[in-house]
Scaffold this active site. Structure first.
Site, short mmCIF file in Angstrom:
data_model
loop_
_atom_site.label_atom_id
_atom_site.label_comp_id
_atom_site.label_asym_id
_atom_site.label_seq_id
_atom_site.Cartn_x
_atom_site.Cartn_y
_atom_site.Cartn_z
N ARG A 90 -35.76 5.39 11.42
CA ARG A 90 -36.17 6.38 12.32
C ARG A 90 -37.22 7.45 12.22
NH1 ARG A 90 -36.33 1.11 16.62
NH2 ARG A 90 -37.65 1.86 17.86
N ARG A 135 -37.71 -6.81 29.17
CA ARG A 135 -36.88 -6.03 28.59
C ARG A 135 -36.87 -4.64 29.50
NH1 ARG A 135 -37.52 -4.76 21.61
NH2 ARG A 135 -37.85 -2.49 22.86
P1 AMP Z 1 -36.05 -1.76 19.23
O1 AMP Z 1 -35.85 -2.46 19.90
O2 AMP Z 1 -36.69 -1.23 17.65
O3 AMP Z 1 -37.68 -1.14 20.38
O4 AMP Z 1 -35.52 -0.39 20.16
C1 AMP Z 1 -34.71 0.37 21.43
C2 AMP Z 1 -34.03 1.90 21.71
O5 AMP Z 1 -33.40 1.12 20.91
C3 AMP Z 1 -35.70 2.26 20.66
O6 AMP Z 1 -36.76 3.03 21.57
C4 AMP Z 1 -34.54 3.40 21.13
O7 AMP Z 1 -33.25 4.10 21.70
C5 AMP Z 1 -33.26 2.54 20.31
N1 AMP Z 1 -32.92 3.31 19.37
C6 AMP Z 1 -33.23 1.56 18.35
N2 AMP Z 1 -33.68 1.69 16.79
C7 AMP Z 1 -33.32 3.22 16.83
C8 AMP Z 1 -32.72 4.10 15.99
N3 AMP Z 1 -33.03 3.55 14.48
N4 AMP Z 1 -32.67 5.19 15.81
C9 AMP Z 1 -32.26 5.78 17.28
N5 AMP Z 1 -32.53 5.34 18.33
C10 AMP Z 1 -32.92 3.91 18.20
#
Ligand code: AMP
Length: 192
Positions: A90, A135
């Site tokens: 990310r 969510r």
């Molecule tokens: P997502 O389901 O991919 O939208 O991720 C939900 C949340 O998890 C994000 O808003 C971040 O807080 C955390 N997160 C997911 N992937 C990452 C990553 N690669 N690095 C840091 N935080 C992450």
């Protein structure tokens, strides 16, 4: 040979949906950092408690913690032939670390599909998902922060991977099936 795919796209672009379908069609496991954090949260692990403070705000969980979690996941038996990475890397620190990690696993990134979706369409999808899935981080304020974080930290990775010749854009405004068939064709053409 191993196949590592990094799915790129803004929040709401459909990475998760597509990664799950690819898992079935290509037999490569989806490694979704957001799902891994949510799993830890549900089971109230220390990692989950730490991640929650960032996730609730829409901010990134610190790199060290995230990278350690990904290393652990990629070293599991079901990832022996590679993985579909969804939501990682990310930022550029994570991207650099991923290259080192994959060297450790005797692999490399085969392709980085970018699922491209217009910003207005994305916001609509995320708000809709908030209603359907409940969510915790799909509320308007968190969505706004997640979009900002995406533009500031994650979108620069598009150039990063374009320069390496790995980026391939897929039209994410097509039907789920159409996006899936584009992705499958693309990834199959890049497998070693
Ligand atoms: P997502 O389901 O991919 O939208 O991720 C939900 C949340 O998890 C994000 O808003 C971040 O807080 C955390 N997160 C997911 N992937 C990452 C990553 N690669 N690095 C840091 N935080 C992450």
């Amino acid at each position: 040979m191993k196949t590592y795919v990094v799915l790129m796209g803004a929040p709401g672009a459909g990475k998760g949906t597509q990664a799950k379908l690819l898992e079935k069609s290509l037999g490569l496991p989806q490694v979704a950092t957001g799902d891994l954090f949510r799993h830890n949260l549900k089971h109230e692990t220390e990692l989950g408690k730490l991640a929650k403070t960032y996730m609730d705000k829409g901010e990134l969980v610190p790199d060290e913690v995230t990278v350690a979690m990904v290393r652990d996941r990629l070293s599991q038996a079901d990832c022996a032939n590679g993985a579909i990475l969804d939501g990682f890397p990310r930022n550029t620190v994570q991207a650099d670390t991923l290259e080192e990690l994959l060297e450790e696993f005797n692999g490399h990134i085969n392709v980085v599909p970018f699922i491209s979706v217009d910003q207005d369409v994305l916001i609509g999808r995320l708000l809709n998902r908030a209603e359907l899935e409940g969510r915790a981080d799909d509320n308007e304020e968190t969505i706004r922060v997640r979009m900002e974080v995406y533009h500031a930290q994650t979108a620069p990775l598009l150039d990063y991977y374009r320069e390496k010749g790995l980026l391939a854009t897929v039209n994410g405004e097509q039907s789920v099936d159409e996006v899936q068939s584009d992705l499958q064709a693309l990834i199959r053409s890049k497998m070693d």
